[in-house]
Motif scaffolding. Sequence first.
Motif, mmCIF file in Angstrom:
data_model
loop_
_atom_site.group_PDB
_atom_site.id
_atom_site.type_symbol
_atom_site.label_atom_id
_atom_site.label_comp_id
_atom_site.label_asym_id
_atom_site.label_seq_id
_atom_site.Cartn_x
_atom_site.Cartn_y
_atom_site.Cartn_z
ATOM 1 N N ALA A 12 19.015 0.321 10.029
ATOM 2 C CA ALA A 12 18.729 1.702 9.644
ATOM 3 C C ALA A 12 17.221 1.911 9.587
ATOM 4 O O ALA A 12 16.475 0.971 9.319
ATOM 5 N N HIS A 13 16.804 3.160 9.822
ATOM 6 C CA HIS A 13 15.397 3.525 9.735
ATOM 7 C C HIS A 13 15.290 4.867 9.040
ATOM 8 O O HIS A 13 16.179 5.714 9.142
ATOM 9 N N ILE A 14 14.181 5.046 8.328
ATOM 10 C CA ILE A 14 13.893 6.335 7.718
ATOM 11 C C ILE A 14 12.459 6.699 8.057
ATOM 12 O O ILE A 14 11.548 5.870 7.953
ATOM 13 N N TYR A 15 12.254 7.957 8.484
ATOM 14 C CA TYR A 15 10.958 8.401 8.947
ATOM 15 C C TYR A 15 10.267 9.198 7.837
ATOM 16 O O TYR A 15 10.908 9.647 6.885
ATOM 17 N N ASN A 16 8.974 9.384 7.988
ATOM 18 C CA ASN A 16 8.218 10.076 6.943
ATOM 19 C C ASN A 16 8.759 11.463 6.668
ATOM 20 O O ASN A 16 8.667 11.950 5.546
ATOM 21 N N GLY A 17 9.308 12.104 7.669
ATOM 22 C CA GLY A 17 9.871 13.435 7.459
ATOM 23 C C GLY A 17 11.205 13.420 6.750
ATOM 24 O O GLY A 17 11.737 14.476 6.382
ATOM 25 N N GLY A 18 11.765 12.207 6.588
ATOM 26 C CA GLY A 18 13.030 12.076 5.873
ATOM 27 C C GLY A 18 14.235 11.859 6.775
ATOM 28 O O GLY A 18 15.327 11.553 6.283
ATOM 29 N N SER A 19 14.051 12.024 8.059
ATOM 30 C CA SER A 19 15.193 11.811 8.951
ATOM 31 C C SER A 19 15.558 10.332 8.990
ATOM 32 O O SER A 19 14.706 9.467 8.746
ATOM 33 N N THR A 20 16.812 10.064 9.266
ATOM 34 C CA THR A 20 17.315 8.694 9.232
ATOM 35 C C THR A 20 18.075 8.358 10.506
ATOM 36 O O THR A 20 18.530 9.239 11.241
ATOM 37 N N TYR A 21 18.176 7.069 10.732
ATOM 38 C CA TYR A 21 18.971 6.561 11.854
ATOM 39 C C TYR A 21 19.781 5.381 11.349
ATOM 40 O O TYR A 21 19.265 4.563 10.567
ATOM 41 N N TYR A 22 21.029 5.276 11.788
ATOM 42 C CA TYR A 22 21.887 4.141 11.441
ATOM 43 C C TYR A 22 22.560 3.608 12.700
ATOM 44 O O TYR A 22 22.980 4.373 13.579
ATOM 45 N N GLY A 40 0.836 -1.193 0.000
ATOM 46 C CA GLY A 40 0.000 0.000 0.000
ATOM 47 C C GLY A 40 0.866 1.236 0.000
ATOM 48 O O GLY A 40 2.039 1.190 -0.350
ATOM 49 N N SER A 41 0.262 2.357 0.386
ATOM 50 C CA SER A 41 1.011 3.606 0.413
ATOM 51 C C SER A 41 2.080 3.582 1.503
ATOM 52 O O SER A 41 1.819 3.179 2.631
ATOM 53 N N ILE A 42 3.243 4.053 1.123
ATOM 54 C CA ILE A 42 4.336 4.109 2.093
ATOM 55 C C ILE A 42 4.011 5.093 3.205
ATOM 56 O O ILE A 42 4.541 4.985 4.320
ATOM 57 N N PHE A 43 3.118 6.031 2.938
ATOM 58 C CA PHE A 43 2.756 7.038 3.937
ATOM 59 C C PHE A 43 1.819 6.488 5.002
ATOM 60 O O PHE A 43 1.516 7.183 5.968
#
Length: 118
Positions: free
Chosen positions: A49-59, A26-29
């Motif tokens: 790693a993670h990426i949030y809807n706002g575009g911020s990332t974590y590694y 479905g929609s990624i959002f």
Amino acid sequence: QVQLVESGGGLVHPGGSLRLSCATSGSIFSFNSMGWYRQAPGKPRELVAHIYNGGSTYYVDSVKGRFTISRDNARNTVYLQMNSLKQEDTAVYYCNARQYGVKVTNYWGQGTQVTVSS
């Protein structure tokens, strides 16, 4: 029903590169964040790693500077570009999608094997 379909795993020599893809049904959002976990034999599953809807990332520290997570909203797909691969990166990699609400709901892909070996 949410489906996450992974692709891109394989066998690569140390120092090589691979790109993993995870397409959502479905929609990624509809998810607050998406990411990648991995599990090596005999070890617990760990966040890569993670990426949030706002575009911020974590590694996780062990992949910083080598791995890049990104998303293509139009294709409802998340990618993990893995460069300078090491033998210790060998694991089954799982795509994760997370929804935050009254409780946290996690969805998982089936996993894709990444083997780094000479």
